[in-house]
Scaffold this motif. Structure first.
Motif, short mmCIF file in Angstrom:
data_model
loop_
_atom_site.label_atom_id
_atom_site.label_comp_id
_atom_site.label_asym_id
_atom_site.label_seq_id
_atom_site.Cartn_x
_atom_site.Cartn_y
_atom_site.Cartn_z
N ALA A 165 0.83 -1.20 0.00
CA ALA A 165 0.00 0.00 0.00
C ALA A 165 0.87 1.26 0.00
N MET A 166 1.99 1.24 0.75
CA MET A 166 2.89 2.39 0.79
C MET A 166 3.53 2.63 -0.57
N ALA A 167 3.97 1.55 -1.21
CA ALA A 167 4.59 1.68 -2.54
C ALA A 167 3.59 2.24 -3.54
N ALA A 168 2.36 1.73 -3.49
CA ALA A 168 1.33 2.20 -4.43
C ALA A 168 1.02 3.68 -4.23
N SER A 169 1.01 4.12 -2.95
CA SER A 169 0.70 5.53 -2.68
C SER A 169 1.84 6.45 -3.12
N LYS A 170 3.09 5.98 -2.99
CA LYS A 170 4.24 6.80 -3.37
C LYS A 170 4.38 6.91 -4.89
N ILE A 171 4.01 5.86 -5.58
CA ILE A 171 4.12 5.88 -7.05
C ILE A 171 3.35 7.07 -7.61
N GLY A 172 2.17 7.33 -7.06
CA GLY A 172 1.32 8.40 -7.56
C GLY A 172 1.99 9.76 -7.48
N GLN A 173 2.61 10.07 -6.32
CA GLN A 173 3.22 11.40 -6.17
C GLN A 173 4.44 11.55 -7.08
N TYR A 174 5.21 10.47 -7.26
CA TYR A 174 6.39 10.57 -8.13
C TYR A 174 5.99 10.64 -9.60
N GLU A 175 4.96 9.91 -9.97
CA GLU A 175 4.49 9.98 -11.36
C GLU A 175 3.93 11.36 -11.67
N PHE B 138 25.25 10.03 -2.00
CA PHE B 138 24.22 10.94 -1.51
C PHE B 138 23.02 10.13 -1.05
N PRO B 139 22.36 10.56 0.03
CA PRO B 139 21.14 9.87 0.47
C PRO B 139 19.99 10.11 -0.50
N LEU B 140 19.16 9.12 -0.66
CA LEU B 140 18.03 9.24 -1.58
C LEU B 140 16.87 9.95 -0.90
N PRO B 141 16.22 10.92 -1.56
CA PRO B 141 15.06 11.60 -0.94
C PRO B 141 13.93 10.61 -0.69
N SER B 142 13.21 10.83 0.40
CA SER B 142 12.08 9.97 0.73
C SER B 142 10.75 10.55 0.29
N VAL B 143 10.75 11.85 -0.01
CA VAL B 143 9.53 12.52 -0.48
C VAL B 143 9.91 13.46 -1.62
N VAL B 144 8.92 13.87 -2.39
CA VAL B 144 9.16 14.74 -3.54
C VAL B 144 9.78 16.07 -3.10
N GLU B 145 9.35 16.59 -1.95
CA GLU B 145 9.83 17.89 -1.50
C GLU B 145 11.32 17.91 -1.21
N SER B 146 11.93 16.74 -0.97
CA SER B 146 13.36 16.68 -0.64
C SER B 146 14.25 16.55 -1.87
N ILE B 147 13.64 16.36 -3.04
CA ILE B 147 14.45 16.16 -4.25
C ILE B 147 15.24 17.41 -4.61
N CYS C 56 15.66 11.95 -11.08
CA CYS C 56 15.46 11.45 -9.71
C CYS C 56 14.02 10.99 -9.49
N ALA C 57 13.06 11.79 -9.96
CA ALA C 57 11.65 11.44 -9.79
C ALA C 57 11.31 10.16 -10.56
N GLU C 58 11.85 10.01 -11.77
CA GLU C 58 11.61 8.80 -12.55
C GLU C 58 12.22 7.58 -11.86
N SER C 59 13.41 7.77 -11.27
CA SER C 59 14.05 6.67 -10.55
C SER C 59 13.22 6.23 -9.34
N LEU C 60 12.71 7.20 -8.59
CA LEU C 60 11.90 6.88 -7.41
C LEU C 60 10.58 6.22 -7.81
#
Length: 294
Positions: free
Chosen positions: A26-36, A137-146, A237-241
């Protein structure tokens, strides 16, 4: 042979694991939406910047870009690779596929090669295939950190190009497919050479009304180039996430299916063993009754 208690313990563990997998799914599915959504927005913004550069080079075709970073005649270029991986596991072959793709690409390039990594998991993969990682470099966990990560990469990259430490910077990442899955891709980020410039001149303005450059032309070019580099890295970065979470979603779906099959098998074993024990008790009762009857 397993006892009823042992099988019950396995059933409880499998149910708990299935619950964890469902949560991660469920977490992966919810994150896909914001990155897409971020990728879609960046694609439109990137296209707008490209049109701006097209207008600039159309109006000023004689613009000379800075070529001091290009290698001299007879010298092998020094290559820097920036690769976007993952910080977490459970992503299937996400890191392996990209690391192999990068290795094959860099093998065909002459000269010195240095690798920068975004994501701890990718770093270990590259060390295993004998690549020296000079920066991580650490990978961002949310879009706002990219944006913060991209700023760091741009500052470091531009310094290397300016002082001649490296001649070219390549960006490697996984890009989501239109259907399912992802594909490893590469883009030469720096330097901005003649081939890069010619690529914009092949575009067409979407309307018949062509705009004009207003204000200082040099400042306009610098602003467009800065936004082009920023948008290119942000989009990568967004495409990778998005690809990472799509890969994790696929892995969780596969895991959920395997756990469901395991639960079915354990339930079958449990009921079969329980029925066997009941049958044994009934046989004992009947045997005792027959013995007493005689």
């Amino acid at each position: 042979m397993d006892t009823l208690a042992h099988i019950q313990h396995k059933l409880v563990g499998a149910e708990d694991l299935k619950s964890v997998v469902r949560t991660m799914k469920a977490m992966a599915a919810s994150k896909i939406g914001q990155y897409e959504l971020a990728v879609e927005s960046l694609s439109k913004y990137h296209h707008t910047i490209s049109l701006g550069l097209f207008v600039y080079f159309r109006d000023k075709p004689g613009t000379q870009l800075d070529f001091k970073a290009l290698p001299g005649a007879g010298k092998s270029p020094k290559e820097c690779a920036v690769i976007f991986g993952s910080d977490q596991g459970l992503v299937g072959p996400f890191n392996d596929t990209l690391a192999t793709f990068m290795s094959r690409y860099l093998t065909d390039l002459p000269g010195e090669k240095v690798v920068w990594v975004v994501g701890e998991r990718m770093k270990s993969h590259l060390v295993d295939i004998d690549y020296e990682v000079t920066k991580s470099f650490p990978l961002p966990s949310v879009v706002e950190s990219i944006a913060s990560l991209i700023s760091q990469l741009l500052v470091n990259g531009e310094e290397l190009i300016e002082n001649g430490s490296f001649d070219r910077i390549h960006v490697f990442h996984n890009k989501p497919n239109s259907g399912v899955g992802y594909t490893p891709v590469v883009q030469q980020l720096l330097p901005l050479d003649r081939q890069w410039k010619q690529g914009f001149l092949k575009q067409q303005w979407p309307t018949k009304l062509l705009p004009q450059i207003a204000g200082d032309a040099k400042l306009t070019l610098l602003a467009l180039v800065h936004e082009y580099l920023f948008a290119s890295l942000f989009k990568a970065c967004a495409e990778s996430l998005a690809s990472e979470n799509a890969s994790r979603l696929i892995s969780m779906q596969r895991a959920e299916k395997n756990i469901s099959e395991l639960l079915d098998d354990l339930n079958h074993q449990f009921h079969q063993l329980r029925q066997g024990l009941i049958d044994e008790e009934l046989f004992d009762v009947i045997s005792g009754f027959e013995a007493l009857k005689k």
